[in-house]
Design an enzyme around this catalytic site. Structure first.
Site, PDB file in Angstrom:
ATOM      1  CD  GLU A 173      39.669  48.404  21.001  1.00 45.53           C
ATOM      2  OE1 GLU A 173      40.549  47.698  21.515  1.00 45.53           O
ATOM      3  OE2 GLU A 173      39.725  48.954  19.857  1.00 45.53           O
ATOM      4  CB  SER A 221      43.692  51.114  29.478  1.00 46.21           C
ATOM      5  OG  SER A 221      43.876  52.451  28.695  1.00 46.21           O
ATOM      6  CE  LYS A 278      46.041  51.263  19.541  1.00 42.20           C
ATOM      7  NZ  LYS A 278      45.403  52.052  20.446  1.00 42.20           N
ATOM      8  CG  ASN A 322      45.614  47.581  17.207  1.00 34.89           C
ATOM      9  OD1 ASN A 322      46.606  47.789  16.158  1.00 34.89           O
ATOM     10  ND2 ASN A 322      44.595  48.505  17.390  1.00 34.89           N
ATOM     11  CD  GLU A 335      44.061  54.360  17.871  1.00 33.58           C
ATOM     12  OE1 GLU A 335      44.677  53.455  17.092  1.00 33.58           O
ATOM     13  OE2 GLU A 335      44.136  54.197  18.997  1.00 33.58           O
ATOM     14  CG  HIS A 389      41.130  50.593  16.320  1.00 33.32           C
ATOM     15  ND1 HIS A 389      41.543  52.012  16.886  1.00 33.32           N
ATOM     16  CD2 HIS A 389      41.599  49.849  17.205  1.00 33.32           C
ATOM     17  CE1 HIS A 389      42.010  51.873  18.132  1.00 33.32           C
ATOM     18  NE2 HIS A 389      42.040  50.399  18.336  1.00 33.32           N
ATOM     19  N   GLY A 422      44.019  54.049  25.273  1.00 30.54           N
ATOM     20  CA  GLY A 422      45.521  54.614  25.429  1.00 30.54           C
ATOM     21  C   GLY A 422      45.270  55.459  26.509  1.00 30.54           C
TER      22      GLY A 422
HETATM   23  P1  PGA Z   1      45.234  50.424  24.467  1.00 27.49           P
HETATM   24  O1  PGA Z   1      44.648  50.351  22.869  1.00 27.49           O
HETATM   25  O2  PGA Z   1      45.375  48.895  25.014  1.00 27.49           O
HETATM   26  O3  PGA Z   1      46.549  51.106  24.342  1.00 27.49           O
HETATM   27  O4  PGA Z   1      44.423  51.034  25.330  1.00 27.49           O
HETATM   28  C1  PGA Z   1      43.671  49.220  22.557  1.00 27.49           C
HETATM   29  C2  PGA Z   1      43.200  49.385  21.204  1.00 27.49           C
HETATM   30  O5  PGA Z   1      43.144  50.496  20.653  1.00 27.49           O
HETATM   31  O6  PGA Z   1      42.984  48.522  20.615  1.00 27.49           O
END
Ligand code: PGA
Length: 251
Positions: free
Chosen positions: A167, A213, A11, A9, A97, A95, A173
């Site tokens: 997740e 992460s 982003k 992803n 976010e 997601h 993140g």
């Molecule tokens: P990250 O993000 O690996 O940077 O923690 C994962 C995601 O949001 O899909």
């Protein structure tokens, strides 16, 4: 046996030329791998060029979101037939976010999942609890609410086309990863929900990715858990070598 699925992803990162160059680097690193589904999700503006770049490779394309109407007066949105038109195979839906910053709800997730499926796009449905929810002992109720809310009215064959990504929001993140045991516990819980809603057979077929992460240092241990069928990778997917390493560890 479920084929592992590793999705990157990206982003809100990468111009078109940067996205194509990352794609080309990645193709070289994973071109021999046939036993893992490899998916990348660039920003909308790069989808078409990245699609050209992955032509003939073992990499598939995903979008990061979709709107549920096909067309009309919905300024700023992109629809499922449009994503299909530029060569998407998958679309990430719900997601955290989007839930946190863009008012995504279980209802909108369900509408988007249905729109994607009706245009032959496979949804990667994201679910996950906030830190305060985990600390308050609400992880299972949040996950149940997200999963059941996303799959309202899906037929067996529609559900078979979906991937679920667990997740935990506190792990995204942040550099904090769920332990393999924490991930396994929730993945198994999700599989039990699918068994209750559909059948044992269907539940055993659905891939459940872990996200939050994931990096080369922790991927193997997470993915060795019996109910962890791959990863949804954010930060580490922006580096071709790290992402390729995670792909290799999922086999
Ligand atoms: P990250 O993000 O690996 O940077 O923690 C994962 C995601 O949001 O899909």
């Amino acid at each position: 046996m479920r084929t592992p699925i590793i999705a990157g992803n990206w982003k809100l990162n990468k111009t078109v030329s940067e996205a194509v160059s990352l794609t080309i680097d990645l193709i070289k690193l994973v071109d021999k791998i046939s036993d893992v589904e490899i998916v990348i999700a660039p920003v909308f503006t790069a989808l078409s060029d990245v699609h050209d770049a992955i032509n003939g490779s073992n990499i598939q394309l995903a979008a990061q979101d979709v709107y549920w109407e096909d067309s009309g007066a919905f300024t700023g949105e992109v629809s499922a037939p449009m994503l299909k038109d530029v060569g998407c195979d998958y679309v990430i839906i719900g997601h955290s976010e989007r839930r946190q910053y863009f008012a995504e709800t279980n209802e909108s997730v369900n509408q988007k999942v249905k729109a994607a499926l009706s245009h032959d796009l496979k949804p990667i449905i994201c679910v996950g609890e906030l830190l305060e929810e985990r600390e308050a002992g609400k992880t299972e109720s949040v996950i149940e609410d997200h999963v059941k809310g996303a799959i309202v009215d899906l037929s067996v064959s529609e559900m078979e086309s979906c991937v679920i990504a667990y997740e935990p929001v506190w792990a995204i993140g942040t550099g904090k990863t769920a332990t393999p045991d924490q991930a396994q516990e929730v993945h198994n819980f999700i599989r039990n929900i699918l068994e209750d809603c559909y059948s044992d057979k269907l539940a055993s077929q659905i891939r459940i990715q872990y996200g939050g992460s994931v990096k080369p240092e922790n991927a193997e241990e997470l993915m060795s858990q019996p109910d962890v069928d791959g990863a949804l990778v954010g930060g580490a997917s922006l580096d071709a070598e790290s992402f390729a390493e995670i792909v290799k560890q999922s086999r």
